[in-house]
Scaffold this active site. Structure first.
Site, PDB file in Angstrom:
ATOM      1  N   GLU A  57       3.573  14.838 -38.890  1.00  0.00           N
ATOM      2  CA  GLU A  57       3.139  13.448 -38.736  1.00  0.00           C
ATOM      3  C   GLU A  57       3.222  13.008 -37.279  1.00  0.00           C
ATOM      4  O   GLU A  57       2.362  12.250 -36.797  1.00  0.00           O
ATOM      5  CB  GLU A  57       3.989  12.547 -39.631  1.00  0.00           C
TER       6      GLU A  57
ATOM      7  N   SER B 159      16.797   7.410 -44.588  1.00  0.00           N
ATOM      8  CA  SER B 159      18.045   6.646 -44.526  1.00  0.00           C
ATOM      9  C   SER B 159      18.423   6.087 -45.887  1.00  0.00           C
ATOM     10  O   SER B 159      19.574   5.710 -46.112  1.00  0.00           O
ATOM     11  CB  SER B 159      17.905   5.498 -43.520  1.00  0.00           C
TER      12      SER B 159
ATOM     13  N   HIS C  90       0.877  -1.174   0.000  1.00  0.00           N
ATOM     14  CA  HIS C  90       0.000   0.000   0.000  1.00  0.00           C
ATOM     15  C   HIS C  90       0.910   1.218   0.000  1.00  0.00           C
ATOM     16  O   HIS C  90       1.647   1.457   0.965  1.00  0.00           O
ATOM     17  CB  HIS C  90      -0.886  -0.013   1.247  1.00  0.00           C
TER      18      HIS C  90
ATOM     19  N   THR D  43     -12.189  22.294 -51.049  1.00  0.00           N
ATOM     20  CA  THR D  43     -13.222  21.560 -50.330  1.00  0.00           C
ATOM     21  C   THR D  43     -13.302  20.178 -50.950  1.00  0.00           C
ATOM     22  O   THR D  43     -13.270  20.032 -52.180  1.00  0.00           O
ATOM     23  CB  THR D  43     -14.588  22.267 -50.408  1.00  0.00           C
ATOM     24  N   HIS D  44     -13.364  19.164 -50.108  1.00  0.00           N
ATOM     25  CA  HIS D  44     -13.284  17.768 -50.549  1.00  0.00           C
ATOM     26  C   HIS D  44     -11.952  17.485 -51.248  1.00  0.00           C
ATOM     27  O   HIS D  44     -11.852  16.538 -52.041  1.00  0.00           O
ATOM     28  CB  HIS D  44     -14.445  17.398 -51.481  1.00  0.00           C
TER      29      HIS D  44
ATOM     30  N   LYS E 282      14.893  13.224 -49.796  1.00  0.00           N
ATOM     31  CA  LYS E 282      13.651  13.344 -49.027  1.00  0.00           C
ATOM     32  C   LYS E 282      13.714  14.445 -47.973  1.00  0.00           C
ATOM     33  O   LYS E 282      14.699  14.601 -47.259  1.00  0.00           O
ATOM     34  CB  LYS E 282      13.348  12.014 -48.329  1.00  0.00           C
TER      35      LYS E 282
END
Length: 438
Positions: free
Chosen positions: A285, A273, A72, A151-152, A278
């Protein structure tokens, strides 16, 4: 929280050393409160304060060792504190026996937890102020940076990047309001005993401790109602959701085919890597991913609201995870988003090129309205505009040229309909709202 997403400020609030130090302060204040009303001898309360252990790593380790016996944690804490007071005094003068007098574990635990939540909320409020400042600055910088509104996911009408960011700032400001309310809701405490009836601890003791800590005493059972904690978790989840809203948009704008914005890329950084070219939207993200955890923690917190009778401990194990983790994550997500926005690279030329890529179709609604104003029915006007718009799409030709060649279209409406300044003439309605932010 794993170190990767921890922040030093939140670690200071949620560390075991901080937690048990707060427990100790509540116990000492309660002893002093009992001395104020004559229950505890004043000399004993002073001895407890003077001989109390230091809240450090050794103190935490001693509690953990004792908990292995007691099974406890609070009982182990009380044992360690009492032993430390006796040892420091050099004699058992009876003072240590007043530690935890009349209280149940949740009196101390819930008071400390709300104390931690209040301090965590204050850290979050400071960070959200900084994020709003970054957003408002970015919005004003790009007030007139024209881009296509979607939109969309499809070209709609022109807008500006600044208008987009201004709306983000206003939403974060609403999150600040929610967070401030949650902060006030959790800044409470209770020392009302086993079922909240003050049978062994008078309200004056609770008031004394609450005043010392800046926490508001509230009626409770053995535990403070968990809707309060749920509100805090909602505020954290809402912050995460808003940051994800921004992150998802910025991820789309960074797609190669769009490339209207780009996260900053520092010297020596590597995006992949395997592929040296990139430059990935890693911050956006990360924010998207962590917002999912914040929402999941909210669900767990809401499930803690319903406890058996005056209490059980089904909530305890959950809260040991979700409350500190959500505090850390909300802080980290805002700080990461603030850095992303501060270092964001915006490409106005690319925004203009993308706007122009749909052959002028972004002005279809002003053309429609111009035809209606010239006397056509809305359905007839819609049919004319849609017919020419579909041909522009299918054949890849200039929309205005098709309209100018259409006998059903009065050419005198086209200059106004295709005027970009007309489309953006009322942006002040959005930006004046930024002036009203506290």
């Amino acid at each position: 929280m794993i170190p990767r997403y921890s922040t030093p400020e939140m670690t200071d609030v949620w560390s075991d050393t901080s937690k048990w130090g707060r427990y100790l302060e509540v116990e000492l204040l309660a002893t002093e409160a009992h001395a104020e009303i004559g229950v505890v001898p004043a000399d004993d309360a002073a001895s407890c304060r003077a001989n109390a252990p230091t809240a450090d790593d050794a103190f935490v380790e001693a509690i953990l060792e004792r908990e292995a016996v007691t099974d406890h944690d609070v009982a182990a804490f009380v044992d360690v504190v009492q032993s430390a007071i006796i040892d420091a005094a050099g004699v058992d003068d009876g003072a240590a026996k007043w530690i935890h007098y009349g209280m149940t574990s949740s009196d101390v635990g819930d008071t400390v937890l709300c104390w931690q939540l209040r301090d965590a909320a204050d850290i979050l409020l400071a960070e959200i102020d900084r994020l709003i400042e970054v957003l408002v600055g970015l919005a004003r910088e790009h007030r007139d940076t024209v881009m296509i509104g979607r939109t969309h996911g499809v070209h709609a009408e022109p807008t500006t990047f600044g208008a987009k960011v201004a709306l983000w700032a206003l939403q974060v400001a609403r999150d600040r309001t929610r967070l401030q309310a949650a902060r006030d809701t959790v800044a409470v405490m209770k020392l009302s005993g086993a079922v909240g009836t003050y049978s062994n601890v008078p309200p004056s003791v609770e008031a004394f401790v609450g005043n010392a800590l800046g926490l508001q005493p509230v009626p409770a059972t053995q535990v403070i109602a968990r809707d309060r904690h749920g509100e805090f978790l909602y505020a954290c989840a809402s912050i995460g959701a808003t940051c994800e809203l921004m992150a998802v948009e910025l991820r789309h704008l960074q797609r190669t085919e769009v490339r209207e914005a780009q996260e900053g890329f520092k010297p020596g950084q590597k995006g992949s890597s395997a592929m040296p070219h990139k430059r990935n939207p890693i911050s956006a993200e990360t924010v998207s991913g962590l917002s999912r955890v914040l929402r999941s923690n909210l669900l767990a917190g809401l499930q803690d609201v319903a406890l058996w009778h005056e209490r059980d401990i089904s909530h305890s194990s959950v809260e040991r995870v979700v409350l500190p983790d959500s505090s850390h994550l909300a802080h980290y997500v805002m700080r990461r988003m603030g850095r992303l926005l501060s270092n964001l690279v915006v490409f106005p030329e690319r925004m203009q090129a993308n706007l122009d890529a749909s052959y002028g179709l972004v002005f279809s609604q002003p053309v429609l309205l111009g035809l209606v104003a010239s006397g056509l029915t809305r359905d007839d006007a819609y049919r004319i505009v849609q017919r020419n718009a579909m041909q522009a799409w299918d054949d890849g030709v200039d929309f205005r040229s098709l309209l100018e060649a259409d006998d059903e279209v009065p050419n005198d409406i086209l200059d106004d309909a295709f005027d970009l300044r007309r489309s953006l003439s009322n942006l002040d309605t959005i930006f004046t709202q930024l002036d009203d932010l506290p």
